[in-house]
Design a protein around this motif. Structure first.
Motif, PDB file in Angstrom:
ATOM      1  N   UNK A  20       0.821  -1.170   0.098  1.00 37.60           N
ATOM      2  CA  UNK A  20       0.013  -0.050   0.178  1.00 37.60           C
ATOM      3  C   UNK A  20       0.876   1.094   0.012  1.00 37.60           C
ATOM      4  N   UNK A  21       0.872   1.973  -1.098  1.00 35.63           N
ATOM      5  CA  UNK A  21       1.832   3.162  -1.219  1.00 35.63           C
ATOM      6  C   UNK A  21       1.115   4.450  -1.383  1.00 35.63           C
ATOM      7  N   UNK A  22       1.449   5.591  -0.458  1.00 36.23           N
ATOM      8  CA  UNK A  22       0.832   6.736  -0.687  1.00 36.23           C
ATOM      9  C   UNK A  22       1.481   7.576  -2.009  1.00 36.23           C
ATOM     10  N   UNK A  23       0.345   8.208  -2.742  1.00 36.31           N
ATOM     11  CA  UNK A  23       0.937   8.527  -4.000  1.00 36.31           C
ATOM     12  C   UNK A  23       2.037   9.854  -3.902  1.00 36.31           C
ATOM     13  N   UNK A  24       1.462  10.744  -2.760  1.00 33.96           N
ATOM     14  CA  UNK A  24       2.222  11.877  -2.559  1.00 33.96           C
ATOM     15  C   UNK A  24       3.755  11.717  -2.681  1.00 33.96           C
ATOM     16  N   UNK A  25       4.227  10.836  -1.442  1.00 38.96           N
ATOM     17  CA  UNK A  25       5.636  10.600  -1.450  1.00 38.96           C
ATOM     18  C   UNK A  25       6.141   9.351  -1.489  1.00 38.96           C
ATOM     19  N   UNK A  26       5.332   8.523  -1.949  1.00 44.89           N
ATOM     20  CA  UNK A  26       5.724   6.983  -2.204  1.00 44.89           C
ATOM     21  C   UNK A  26       6.047   6.272  -0.886  1.00 44.89           C
ATOM     22  N   UNK A  27       5.511   6.549   0.118  1.00 40.68           N
ATOM     23  CA  UNK A  27       5.718   5.989   1.406  1.00 40.68           C
ATOM     24  C   UNK A  27       5.005   4.713   1.435  1.00 40.68           C
ATOM     25  N   UNK A  28       5.485   3.550   1.814  1.00 43.62           N
ATOM     26  CA  UNK A  28       4.827   2.248   1.823  1.00 43.62           C
ATOM     27  C   UNK A  28       4.243   2.160   3.288  1.00 43.62           C
ATOM     28  N   UNK A  29       2.978   2.357   3.211  1.00 47.31           N
ATOM     29  CA  UNK A  29       2.292   2.128   5.021  1.00 47.31           C
ATOM     30  C   UNK A  29       1.700   0.751   5.076  1.00 47.31           C
ATOM     31  N   UNK A  30       2.106  -0.140   4.297  1.00 51.66           N
ATOM     32  CA  UNK A  30       1.570  -1.508   4.531  1.00 51.66           C
ATOM     33  C   UNK A  30       1.896  -2.437   3.431  1.00 51.66           C
ATOM     34  N   UNK A  31       2.050  -3.606   3.996  1.00 52.62           N
ATOM     35  CA  UNK A  31       2.456  -4.778   2.908  1.00 52.62           C
ATOM     36  C   UNK A  31       2.216  -5.857   3.332  1.00 52.62           C
ATOM     37  N   UNK A  32       2.314  -6.862   2.233  1.00 47.89           N
ATOM     38  CA  UNK A  32       2.091  -8.443   2.898  1.00 47.89           C
ATOM     39  C   UNK A  32       2.201  -9.239   1.561  1.00 47.89           C
ATOM     40  N   UNK A  33       1.558 -10.394   1.833  1.00 47.82           N
ATOM     41  CA  UNK A  33       1.475 -11.461   0.766  1.00 47.82           C
ATOM     42  C   UNK A  33       1.343 -12.875   1.248  1.00 47.82           C
ATOM     43  N   UNK A  34       1.407 -13.705   0.171  1.00 47.89           N
ATOM     44  CA  UNK A  34       1.382 -15.256   0.735  1.00 47.89           C
ATOM     45  C   UNK A  34       2.785 -15.724   1.121  1.00 47.89           C
ATOM     46  N   UNK A  35       2.724 -16.689   1.923  1.00 46.41           N
ATOM     47  CA  UNK A  35       3.920 -17.461   2.419  1.00 46.41           C
ATOM     48  C   UNK A  35       3.690 -18.757   2.762  1.00 46.41           C
TER      49      UNK A  35
END
Ligand code: HAM
Length: 420
Positions: A273-288
């Motif tokens: 999940x990436x903020x458009x303004x400054x490219x800050x990734x404020x969340x992430x995940x996936x399958x493992x």
């Protein structure tokens, strides 16, 4: 300033003026997780170091450079959690929950620790809200996880236009091996220009080459082969199912074939999940899908995400209700009035009202100054006359409107709470 009055570098005090934002996000996260069937789990702040080496991966920056690791008095190597997934998986295996009714859905809010160079949005102690599912190897499971996070962002009034949900598939171990081979072949051509760490990555884990933060190494990422081109047919099908599931829920996303994630346990779906303004990734995940077996459990598919709460709070678009202030301050002049004020406050508190009175022995003037400072919405001053007449004037501190009421908890409550 001396060391003892300065917080350690990269840490944040969450003061009363800010804490309502954390409480709001955490409250919403718990409420929404509950509706999706995710039950909360709390795990220790430290774990055996080996857990993170085995899960996050020996060659990752987190394990190599960022962990707070120490020996306890018996010489056991322990590490402050750098993330929540490994601990949740360990606890699910150890408790046997993972052998119970599957899918098992867990969520957590936990402090994490990474020795990173502090900068805006990057701390050495931070808070993750995470959700993990065990025993569901379907695109629908990954869609549900994204839907949960999307629901939370919507409730925080973060408009779709302000951030991106970037997705990718990093394939299964089989097709990834082909990709790693291609990546190694590509990077070997620049081997003499790579940093020392990247030399090692080239031999041990070429995908980590794509995480290198050294600017000189970063320039080679641009033309590197992309993982989506190497996905095998079942992995392609899985990814197509994931995308059509998101489409069916009208959740906007973009495919970014460059996302590989900085942790080793992922298979197939990954997202950020990436903020458009400054490219800050404020969340992430996936399958493992491989992690549970790797940690000693029965082979069980898994998937999840974690959001950085401090990063969400830093998003300018996130809307928080104002901090709460006292509903009423009851000032007392003299002993009889002071004791009545205390009694009334106690009654109001019991009825769920935030009520305050003097506990310092101040003059009425000083009490009212304090009431103003702490932002009390209403005030009452009680003196001997009020004690006698059992009535008093309630004042709205903002509008200055007044109203005379009978001096008991119920009537005070009626005067200050909006009854619609
Ligand atoms: P991660 O991308 O390392 O993934 O971290 C998830 C989120 O934690 C980041 O997107 C960011 O918001 C926050 N975060 C990470 N490092 C910091 C930091 N130094 N300061 C502030 N916030 C930070 C994981 O941790 C995985 N466990 C996610 C996951 C859960 N994958 C599957 N399940």
């Amino acid at each position: 300033m001396g060391l003892i009055t300065k917080a350690p570098r990269g840490t944040l005090d969450k003061l009363p003026g800010e804490i309502h934002k954390y409480q709001h996000i955490e409250g919403l996260a718990r409420e929404i997780s509950g509706r999706y069937g995710y039950r909360e789990i709390r795990t220790p702040v430290f774990e055996h170091t080996e857990l993170f080496k085995r899960s996050v991966g020996d060659t990752t920056d987190i394990v190599q450079k960022e962990m707070y690791t120490f020996d306890d008095k018996k010489g056991r190597s322990l590490t402050l959690k750098p993330e929540g997934t490994a601990s949740a998986a360990r606890a699910a295996i150890e408790s046997g929950l993972i052998n119970d009714a599957l899918p098992l859905k867990l969520c957590y809010i936990t402090n994490c620790y990474r020795y990173e160079a502090p900068q805006s949005g990057r701390y050495r102690e931070f808070t993750q809200f995470g959700a993990e599912v065990y025993g569901a190897n379907t695109p629908t499971c990954d869609v549900e996880l994204i839907a949960l996070a999307y629901d939370l962002f919507t409730r925080l009034r973060i408009p779709d236009e302000r951030y991106k949900i970037e997705i990718n598939s990093i394939g299964c171990p089989e097709c990834r091996a082909e990709y790693q081979k291609a990546l190694r072949e590509y990077y070997v051509g620049f081997a003499d220009k790579l940093c020392g760490d990247c030399h090692e990555r080239l031999n041990r884990n070429p995908m980590r080459l794509l995480d290198c933060k050294v600017p000189n190494c970063g320039q080679f990422k641009e033309n590197a082969p992309t993982i989506l081109d190497y996905n095998c047919d079942p992995c392609r099908e899985f990814f197509a199912g994931f995308k059509s599931g998101l489409d069916s829920l009208d959740i906007p996303y973009t495919v970014n074939a460059r996302i590989v994630r900085g942790l080793d346990y992922y298979t197939n779906t990954v997202f950020e999940f990436v903020a458009k303004d400054n490219g800050l990734v404020f969340g992430a995940g996936g399958r493992y899908n491989g992690l549970i077996k790797e940690l000693g459990g029965n082979a069980t598919a898994a998937s999840g995400f974690a959001l950085g709460i401090e990063r969400i709070i830093s998003l300018p678009e996130a809307v928080f209700p104002p901090p709460e202030t006292p509903d009423i301050y009851i000032a007392g002049l003299g002993e009889a009035a002071g004791s009545l004020a205390l009694k009334l406050v106690q009654g109001l508190r019991g009825a769920g009202v935030w009520a305050e009175c003097d506990i310092v022995g101040r003059s009425v003037k000083a009490q009212m100054r304090y009431a103003d400072k702490i932002g009390a919405r209403f005030s009452v001053v009680i003196g001997d006359n009020e004690v006698e007449s059992k009535t008093a004037v309630v004042k709205n501190m903002q509008t200055k409107e007044t109203r005379e009421v009978a001096l008991d908890s119920f009537n005070l409550m009626k005067a200050i709470l909006p009854f619609e």
